[in-house]
Motif scaffolding. Structure first.
Motif, PDB file in Angstrom:
ATOM      1  N   LEU A   1     -29.438  -6.063 -46.922  1.00 32.60           N
ATOM      2  CA  LEU A   1     -29.123  -5.476 -48.313  1.00 32.60           C
ATOM      3  C   LEU A   1     -30.201  -5.071 -49.054  1.00 32.60           C
ATOM      4  CD1 LEU A   1     -26.623  -4.156 -49.384  1.00 32.60           C
ATOM      5  CD2 LEU A   1     -26.362  -6.254 -50.683  1.00 32.60           C
ATOM      6  N   MET A   2     -31.238  -6.121 -49.291  1.00 34.02           N
ATOM      7  CA  MET A   2     -32.300  -5.937 -50.052  1.00 34.02           C
ATOM      8  C   MET A   2     -33.208  -4.943 -49.513  1.00 34.02           C
ATOM      9  SD  MET A   2     -33.172  -9.588 -51.981  1.00 34.02           S
ATOM     10  CE  MET A   2     -34.675  -9.165 -52.638  1.00 34.02           C
ATOM     11  N   LEU A   3     -33.559  -5.207 -48.278  1.00 36.28           N
ATOM     12  CA  LEU A   3     -34.402  -4.523 -47.424  1.00 36.28           C
ATOM     13  C   LEU A   3     -33.892  -2.634 -47.232  1.00 36.28           C
ATOM     14  CD1 LEU A   3     -37.012  -4.061 -45.457  1.00 36.28           C
ATOM     15  CD2 LEU A   3     -35.370  -4.518 -43.554  1.00 36.28           C
ATOM     16  N   LEU A   4     -32.694  -2.611 -47.171  1.00 38.56           N
ATOM     17  CA  LEU A   4     -31.975  -1.380 -47.435  1.00 38.56           C
ATOM     18  C   LEU A   4     -32.176  -0.746 -48.593  1.00 38.56           C
ATOM     19  CD1 LEU A   4     -28.618  -1.392 -45.270  1.00 38.56           C
ATOM     20  CD2 LEU A   4     -30.691  -0.230 -44.626  1.00 38.56           C
ATOM     21  N   GLN A   5     -32.084  -1.355 -49.864  1.00 35.45           N
ATOM     22  CA  GLN A   5     -32.282  -0.998 -50.904  1.00 35.45           C
ATOM     23  C   GLN A   5     -33.627  -0.416 -51.217  1.00 35.45           C
ATOM     24  OE1 GLN A   5     -30.593  -4.194 -53.221  1.00 35.45           O
ATOM     25  NE2 GLN A   5     -29.093  -2.626 -54.207  1.00 35.45           N
ATOM     26  N   ALA A   6     -34.561  -1.278 -50.589  1.00 35.33           N
ATOM     27  CA  ALA A   6     -35.988  -0.937 -50.965  1.00 35.33           C
ATOM     28  C   ALA A   6     -36.401   0.199 -50.194  1.00 35.33           C
ATOM     29  CB  ALA A   6     -36.932  -2.417 -50.542  1.00 35.33           C
ATOM     30  N   ILE A   7     -35.810   0.553 -48.863  1.00 33.76           N
ATOM     31  CA  ILE A   7     -36.109   1.571 -48.121  1.00 33.76           C
ATOM     32  C   ILE A   7     -35.594   2.900 -48.983  1.00 33.76           C
ATOM     33  CG2 ILE A   7     -35.612   2.737 -46.021  1.00 33.76           C
ATOM     34  CD1 ILE A   7     -35.823   0.056 -44.752  1.00 33.76           C
ATOM     35  N   PHE A   8     -34.385   2.631 -49.484  1.00 32.10           N
ATOM     36  CA  PHE A   8     -33.731   3.665 -50.075  1.00 32.10           C
ATOM     37  C   PHE A   8     -34.529   3.929 -51.351  1.00 32.10           C
ATOM     38  CE2 PHE A   8     -30.751   5.113 -53.727  1.00 32.10           C
ATOM     39  CZ  PHE A   8     -30.548   6.309 -53.065  1.00 32.10           C
ATOM     40  N   PHE A   9     -35.045   3.391 -52.299  1.00 32.18           N
ATOM     41  CA  PHE A   9     -35.823   3.508 -53.240  1.00 32.18           C
ATOM     42  C   PHE A   9     -37.259   3.891 -53.035  1.00 32.18           C
ATOM     43  CE2 PHE A   9     -33.344   0.049 -55.777  1.00 32.18           C
ATOM     44  CZ  PHE A   9     -32.484   0.761 -56.009  1.00 32.18           C
ATOM     45  N   LYS A  10     -37.866   3.584 -52.026  1.00 30.46           N
ATOM     46  CA  LYS A  10     -39.085   4.164 -51.294  1.00 30.46           C
ATOM     47  C   LYS A  10     -39.007   5.650 -50.760  1.00 30.46           C
ATOM     48  CE  LYS A  10     -43.308   3.261 -50.212  1.00 30.46           C
ATOM     49  NZ  LYS A  10     -44.296   2.994 -51.052  1.00 30.46           N
ATOM     50  N   ALA A  11     -37.849   5.976 -50.236  1.00 28.64           N
ATOM     51  CA  ALA A  11     -37.616   7.262 -49.915  1.00 28.64           C
ATOM     52  C   ALA A  11     -37.415   8.150 -51.080  1.00 28.64           C
ATOM     53  CB  ALA A  11     -36.367   7.303 -48.774  1.00 28.64           C
ATOM     54  N   HIS A  12     -36.953   7.772 -52.175  1.00 37.03           N
ATOM     55  CA  HIS A  12     -36.547   8.724 -53.214  1.00 37.03           C
ATOM     56  C   HIS A  12     -37.655   8.591 -54.071  1.00 37.03           C
ATOM     57  CE1 HIS A  12     -32.585   8.678 -51.587  1.00 37.03           C
ATOM     58  NE2 HIS A  12     -32.427   9.838 -52.459  1.00 37.03           N
TER      59      HIS A  12
END
Length: 102
Positions: free
Chosen positions: A88-99
């Motif tokens: 979950l933390m990794l997915l959030q970090a990827i989402f934030f990085k993508a945006h």
């Protein structure tokens, strides 16, 4: 003689006003730098809070004293919990990085 003194006093007043103006500019610059640093600190704290909040939710659910949660009976339920939390933390970090937010 008094006109000469008068012109010197006027010159001193103008110099004092210029010094006051420079002091105000310095104070504004200092306030701007403090605001920028405070903004960066709040950004970092907000980012950490956003990453940790879902894990707190999961911990709250699994920390309740219920015996009917099926995952509690699993042999590796503890490791599954931490795997889900890390994912979950990794997915959030990827989402934030993508945006571009991180």
């Amino acid at each position: 003689y008094l006109r000469d003194v008068h012109s010197h006093v006027i010159q001193l007043l103008e110099d004092a006003e210029e010094a006051i103006s420079q002091c105000r500019d310095l104070r504004d610059l200092y306030d701007s730098k403090v605001d920028k640093r405070q903004s960066n600190v709040l950004y970092a704290l907000t980012f950490v809070t956003i990453l940790v909040t879902p894990i707190q939710l999961l911990s709250g659910v699994y920390g309740m004293n219920f015996e009917t949660i099926p995952e509690l009976e699993w042999a590796n339920g503890y490791y599954y919990f931490w795997a889900a939390a890390g994912a979950l933390m990794l997915l959030q970090a990827i989402f934030f990085k993508a945006h571009g937010w991180f």
